[in-house]
Enzyme design. Structure first.
Site, PDB file in Angstrom:
ATOM      1  N   LYS A 140       0.814  -1.220   0.000  1.00  0.00           N
ATOM      2  CA  LYS A 140       0.000   0.000   0.000  1.00  0.00           C
ATOM      3  C   LYS A 140       0.851   1.275   0.000  1.00  0.00           C
ATOM      4  CE  LYS A 140      -2.491   0.658   3.727  1.00  0.00           C
ATOM      5  NZ  LYS A 140      -2.053   1.930   4.328  1.00  0.00           N
TER       6      LYS A 140
ATOM      7  N   ARG B  82     -10.758   4.531   9.075  1.00  0.00           N
ATOM      8  CA  ARG B  82     -10.712   3.126   9.445  1.00  0.00           C
ATOM      9  C   ARG B  82     -12.077   2.588   9.843  1.00  0.00           C
ATOM     10  NH1 ARG B  82      -5.418   1.204  10.218  1.00  0.00           N
ATOM     11  NH2 ARG B  82      -3.928   2.888  10.472  1.00  0.00           N
TER      12      ARG B  82
ATOM     13  N   ARG C  32      10.044 -12.416   6.088  1.00  0.00           N
ATOM     14  CA  ARG C  32      10.898 -11.247   6.312  1.00  0.00           C
ATOM     15  C   ARG C  32      11.829 -11.465   7.507  1.00  0.00           C
ATOM     16  NH1 ARG C  32       7.490  -5.912   6.473  1.00  0.00           N
ATOM     17  NH2 ARG C  32       6.797  -6.664   8.499  1.00  0.00           N
TER      18      ARG C  32
ATOM     19  N   ARG D 215      11.215 -10.858  13.497  1.00  0.00           N
ATOM     20  CA  ARG D 215      10.538 -10.143  14.577  1.00  0.00           C
ATOM     21  C   ARG D 215       9.336 -10.939  15.063  1.00  0.00           C
ATOM     22  NH1 ARG D 215       9.859  -4.171  12.294  1.00  0.00           N
ATOM     23  NH2 ARG D 215       8.128  -5.311  11.396  1.00  0.00           N
TER      24      ARG D 215
ATOM     25  N   ARG E 187      -3.319 -10.381  13.186  1.00  0.00           N
ATOM     26  CA  ARG E 187      -3.517  -8.980  12.779  1.00  0.00           C
ATOM     27  C   ARG E 187      -4.462  -8.884  11.586  1.00  0.00           C
ATOM     28  NH1 ARG E 187       1.843  -8.404  13.561  1.00  0.00           N
ATOM     29  NH2 ARG E 187       2.441  -8.106  11.397  1.00  0.00           N
TER      30      ARG E 187
END
Ligand SMILES: [Zn+2]
Length: 220
Positions: free
Chosen positions: A17, A92, A129, A162, A173
């Site tokens: 995005k 949102r 990642r 992470r 999430r």
């Protein structure tokens, strides 16, 4: 022909995005307004709502809707946003969308774009990642690891995954995002302001498809 676009862009984390918003804003010559940057700038400049926001942030509290709306209204009133804008990460909720429609006044927004990348793709992207523990701008992935396993090429720091980036954390999430975004998608759909664009392609292809979608709507 293309001045005056007022765009809202949303999409799952990892959908690309940020990159696409920057490109779209440059293409249409409008400011790319991300809520994080906007908030930091308002606090730094000590605007009316920036000062209010700071009180909440210092207390570690979430910003209430009316302060967010105030911040957005302040930002949209600035000179560079007169010819249009692109909002990234806001609204949102349907309530925030209502408020945005109200502050947009006689220049309502053009289109809300849902940059759609399947959950499975996003989970794969994020969970592969790896980042340097000493400098989080040193980024690697399972596909592009450092030369020596676990050691940053650039600074020798430890390269780790992470806790936020594990498949499980990402899935959680995304579930939250899905729950929060469904009513927002419905809100835009009811007003015939929603376009879903497939974000699961090469970045240049996605950009071209976004521009085609906006042009089609903007010239109606
Ligand atoms: Zn490093």
């Amino acid at each position: 022909m293309t001045d005056g676009v007022r765009l809202v862009v949303f999409g799952r984390q990892g959908a690309g995005k940020g990159t696409q918003c920057a490109r779209l804003a440059a293409h249409y010559g409008v400011p790319h307004i991300s809520t994080g940057d906007m908030l930091r700038a308002a606090v730094r400049d000590g605007t009316e709502f920036g000062l209010k926001a700071k009180e909440y942030m210092d207390a570690g509290k979430l910003l209430p809707d009316d302060i967010m709306v105030g911040l957005v209204a302040e930002r949209l009133a600035q000179h560079d946003a007169r010819g249009g804008w692109l909002l990234d990460g806001y609204p949102r909720t349907p309530g925030q969308a209502e408020a945005l429609a109200a502050v947009s006044g006689d220049a309502p927004f053009t289109l809300a774009i849902n940059l759609d990348v399947p959950e499975s793709v996003v989970i794969e992207r994020i969970s592969s990642r790896r980042v340097c523990a000493s400098d989080s701008s040193h980024i690697y992935s399972v596909q592009q690891p450092p030369a020596v396993a676990g050691v940053c090429d650039r600074c020798g720091g430890e390269v780790v995954q992470r806790a936020d980036d594990t498949a499980e954390a990402v899935r959680e999430r995304l579930d939250t995002y899905q729950r929060q975004t469904a009513p927002l998608i419905a809100w835009f759909e009811e007003r015939d302001k929603l376009a879903t664009v497939d974000g699961n392609d090469a970045p240049d292809v996605v950009t071209a498809s976004l521009i085609a979608t906006v042009d089609e709507r903007h010239h109606l």
